[in-house]
Design a protein around this motif. Structure first.
Motif, short mmCIF file in Angstrom:
data_model
loop_
_atom_site.label_atom_id
_atom_site.label_comp_id
_atom_site.label_asym_id
_atom_site.label_seq_id
_atom_site.Cartn_x
_atom_site.Cartn_y
_atom_site.Cartn_z
N GLY A 94 0.77 -12.99 5.60
CA GLY A 94 1.00 -13.61 4.17
C GLY A 94 1.56 -13.98 3.80
O GLY A 94 1.67 -15.89 3.96
N GLY A 95 3.45 -13.44 3.92
CA GLY A 95 4.29 -15.35 2.96
C GLY A 95 5.27 -15.78 5.22
O GLY A 95 5.52 -16.74 4.44
N GLY A 96 4.80 -15.09 5.90
CA GLY A 96 5.11 -15.90 7.34
C GLY A 96 6.43 -15.70 7.80
O GLY A 96 7.03 -15.38 7.19
N VAL A 97 6.56 -15.67 8.96
CA VAL A 97 8.31 -15.13 9.66
C VAL A 97 7.95 -16.65 10.62
O VAL A 97 7.20 -17.06 11.04
N MET A 98 9.52 -16.75 9.54
CA MET A 98 10.04 -18.19 10.39
C MET A 98 10.80 -18.43 10.95
O MET A 98 11.68 -17.63 10.55
N THR A 99 11.22 -19.70 11.80
CA THR A 99 12.01 -19.64 11.85
C THR A 99 13.20 -20.17 10.90
O THR A 99 13.44 -20.66 10.07
N ALA A 100 14.32 -19.62 11.73
CA ALA A 100 15.44 -20.01 10.45
C ALA A 100 16.06 -21.59 10.42
O ALA A 100 15.12 -21.75 8.99
N ASP A 101 15.96 -22.39 11.34
CA ASP A 101 15.28 -23.71 10.88
C ASP A 101 14.31 -24.09 10.08
O ASP A 101 14.07 -24.66 8.96
N MET A 229 -1.91 -10.07 -9.01
CA MET A 229 -1.67 -9.23 -8.00
C MET A 229 -2.86 -8.58 -7.00
O MET A 229 -2.77 -9.15 -6.02
N SER A 230 -3.59 -8.13 -8.03
CA SER A 230 -4.78 -7.68 -6.91
C SER A 230 -5.70 -8.76 -6.85
O SER A 230 -6.80 -8.77 -4.86
N ALA A 231 -5.66 -10.09 -7.88
CA ALA A 231 -6.92 -10.61 -7.17
C ALA A 231 -6.11 -11.53 -5.72
O ALA A 231 -7.43 -11.95 -5.38
N LEU A 232 -4.74 -11.86 -5.92
CA LEU A 232 -4.26 -12.35 -4.83
C LEU A 232 -4.61 -11.08 -3.52
O LEU A 232 -4.85 -12.14 -2.33
N GLN A 233 -4.38 -10.25 -3.70
CA GLN A 233 -4.36 -9.43 -2.68
C GLN A 233 -6.26 -9.48 -2.14
O GLN A 233 -6.00 -9.46 -0.37
N LEU A 234 -7.39 -9.85 -2.95
CA LEU A 234 -8.26 -9.95 -2.26
C LEU A 234 -8.60 -10.77 -1.51
O LEU A 234 -9.12 -11.13 -0.15
N VAL A 235 -7.94 -11.79 -2.06
CA VAL A 235 -8.10 -13.59 -1.02
C VAL A 235 -6.83 -13.35 0.18
O VAL A 235 -7.90 -13.74 0.51
N GLN A 236 -6.00 -12.67 -0.05
CA GLN A 236 -5.22 -12.34 1.46
C GLN A 236 -5.21 -11.87 2.21
O GLN A 236 -5.82 -12.29 3.25
N SER A 237 -6.31 -10.35 1.42
CA SER A 237 -6.91 -9.80 2.84
C SER A 237 -8.07 -10.68 3.42
O SER A 237 -8.12 -10.40 4.92
N SER A 259 2.13 -10.97 2.13
CA SER A 259 0.56 -10.05 2.52
C SER A 259 0.19 -9.33 1.73
O SER A 259 0.41 -8.92 0.72
N ALA A 260 -1.68 -7.86 1.85
CA ALA A 260 -1.80 -7.73 1.89
C ALA A 260 -1.40 -6.56 1.25
O ALA A 260 -1.42 -6.15 0.18
#
Length: 361
Positions: A94-101, A229-237, A259-260
Motif C-alpha cells: 500500500g503505502g510502501g516500505v522505503m529506504t531512508a534515501d 476509504m472503503s472504495a480505496l480499500q477495495l481497489v487496494q485489496s 494498505s487495505a
C-alpha cells in the motif's frame, strides 16, 4: 431583514458557491497531479534499485578461482547483496516500505503539488464558508431548510472535517476523492436542487432544527470520508492480491495509499464515531417529532430510512467487531450504508410524500 437585502445575500451566496467550486476544481487537479507525479517518482526509485541489484550480482562465469577466493576471504570479505526489503520500496504494502534515501527523495518531489492542493482546498473552504454564511444571513436562519442548503452545507462540513483531520494525520491521498465528492455535491446543489432564499415551514421553525440537523450533517460528512476509504480499500485489496500473485502493478499511484488493512481500521474507527452521531440524530429527531406532531414515531418514509441507515451501520460495526467480517465484506457493507444515506437524501426527499417533504423543489 428586508426582502431586497435577503435576495442580495442569496446572490452573494451563489457567487461564493461558484467560486468555491472553481477553487476546489483546481485543488482536485493539484491532488491528482500529486498522485501522478509521486507515482512516477516511485517508479524511478524502483528502477534505480533494480539496477543496483543487477550490478551487485556476482557473475556466474567468474569461475572456481573467484569462488575459492571468496571462500578464503570468509564472512568478513564476502560481498553482501543489498536486501530487497531495504533497497527498494515494497510495492505490495500500500503505502510502501522505503529506504531512508528513497523516502526523502519521494517526499521532496511530492511536496510542492501536495502543499498547493491543500492550500487551494483551504482557500476553497473559506470561500465556501462565506457562501454558507451569506445564505444564512439572507434567510435569517441556519441554512439547513431544504435540499440545496443541506447539500451545500454538507459539502462544506465534509471538506472542513477532511482539513481538520489533516492536522493530525496525513490523509492527502484522500484529497482527490473528498474534494471530488465536494465538487459533485456543489454542482448537484446548483443544477438539480437550487432553491431561492425563503422562510421555513412551521414544523422546522424550532431550535431542534439546529440540534438535529447539525449532528446529521456532521455524521454524513464522516460517512463521506469512510465511503472514500472503503472504495480505496477495495481497489487496494485487489491490487495487493494481483501483485502478490506475480501480476503487473497497473495502479502504481495506489502505493501512495496505506494498505487495505490500514484503510479498513481507520474507516472502522471513523464509522464508529459517525454512528454515535447518527444515533443522536435519530433520537433528537424523535424528540422533535413529538414536539411538532405529538408523537415520537409515525413510520414516515424519512423516519424509516433514517432508521434503516442506523441498522446498516450498526450491522457493519457488529459484524466487524464480533463476527469476523473484515476485508472486502466490511468495505462493501460500509459502502452500502453510504448508498442508503444518498438514497435517503435524494430519492426519499424528492419522490416520497410525507411530513419530511422539505426539499424545496
Amino acid at each position: 431583514m428586508p426582502f431586497g437585502i435577503n435576495e442580495t445575500m442569496g446572490q452573494y451566496s451563489e457567487l461564493f458557491m461558484l467560486l468555491a467550486a472553481g477553487t476546489y476544481t483546481v485543488a482536485f487537479i493539484a491532488f491528482a497531479w500529486d498522485l501522478a507525479k509521486s507515482s512516477k517518482a516511485l517508479r524511478a526509485i524502483d528502477l534505480k534499485a533494480a539496477q543496483a541489484d543487477e550490478s551487485a550480482k556476482v557473475p556466474v562465469a567468474a569461475g572456481a578461482a573467484a569462488r575459492s577466493e571468496s571462500h578464503l576471504a570468509g564472512p568478513a570479505g564476502r560481498t553482501e547483496r543489498p536486501s530487497s526489503s531495504t533497497a527498494r520500496p515494497a510495492g505490495t504494502g500500500g503505502g510502501g516500505v522505503m529506504t531512508a534515501d528513497g523516502d526523502m527523495r519521494y517526499a521532496a518531489e511530492r511536496r510542492a503539488p501536495a502543499r498547493v492542493a491543500v492550500a487551494l482546498t483551504v482557500l476553497g473552504a473559506v470561500i465556501h464558508g462565506a457562501g454558507v454564511l451569506t445564505r444564512a444571513l439572507g434567510a435569517g436562519r441556519v441554512p439547513w431548510g431544504n435540499m440545496y442548503e443541506f447539500l451545500t452545507t454538507g459539502a462544506f462540513v465534509a471538506i472542513a472535517v477532511f482539513l481538520l483531520v489533516l492536522i493530525r494525520r496525513d490523509l492527502r491521498f484522500l484529497g482527490t476523492f473528498v474534494v471530488g465528492l465536494g465538487i459533485i455535491m456543489l454542482v448537484a446543489a446548483s443544477v438539480a436542487y437550487w432553491t431561492p432564499v425563503g422562510h421555513l415551514v412551521p414544523a422546522l421553525q424550532s431550535y431542534w432544527l439546529i440540534i438535529h440537523v447539525s449532528i446529521a450533517v456532521l455524521s454524513s460528512a464522516l460517512f463521506t470520508l469512510t465511503f472514500a476509504m472503503s472504495a480505496l480499500q477495495l481497489v487496494q485489496s485487489h491490487r495487493q492480491k494481483t501483485v502478490a500473485a506475480g501480476g503487473a502493478d497497473k495502479l502504481g499511484f495506489m502505493r501512495l495509499v496505506p494498505s487495505a488493512l490500514s484503510l479498513e481500521n481507520l474507516s472502522y474507527r471513523i464509522n464508529a464515531i459517525a454512528f454515535i452521531g447518527w444515533t443522536f440524530t435519530l433520537m433528537f429527531g424523535a424528540i422533535w417529532a413529538e414536539k411538532a406532531w405529538g408523537r415520537f414515531w409515525g413510520w414516515d418514509t424519512k423516519e424509516v430510512w433514517t432508521f434503516v441507515i442506523w441498522v446498516v451501520y450498526a450491522g457493519y460495526l457488529h459484524a466487524r467487531a464480533t463476527r469476523g467480517w473484515t476485508g472486502t465484506r466490511a468495505a462493501w457493507l460500509s459502502i452500502v450504508g453510504y448508498l442508503c444515506v444518498i438514497f435517503n437524501f435524494t430519492i426519499v426527499n424528492q419522490f416520497f410524500n410525507g411530513l419530511h417533504s422539505y426539499s424545496g423543489l
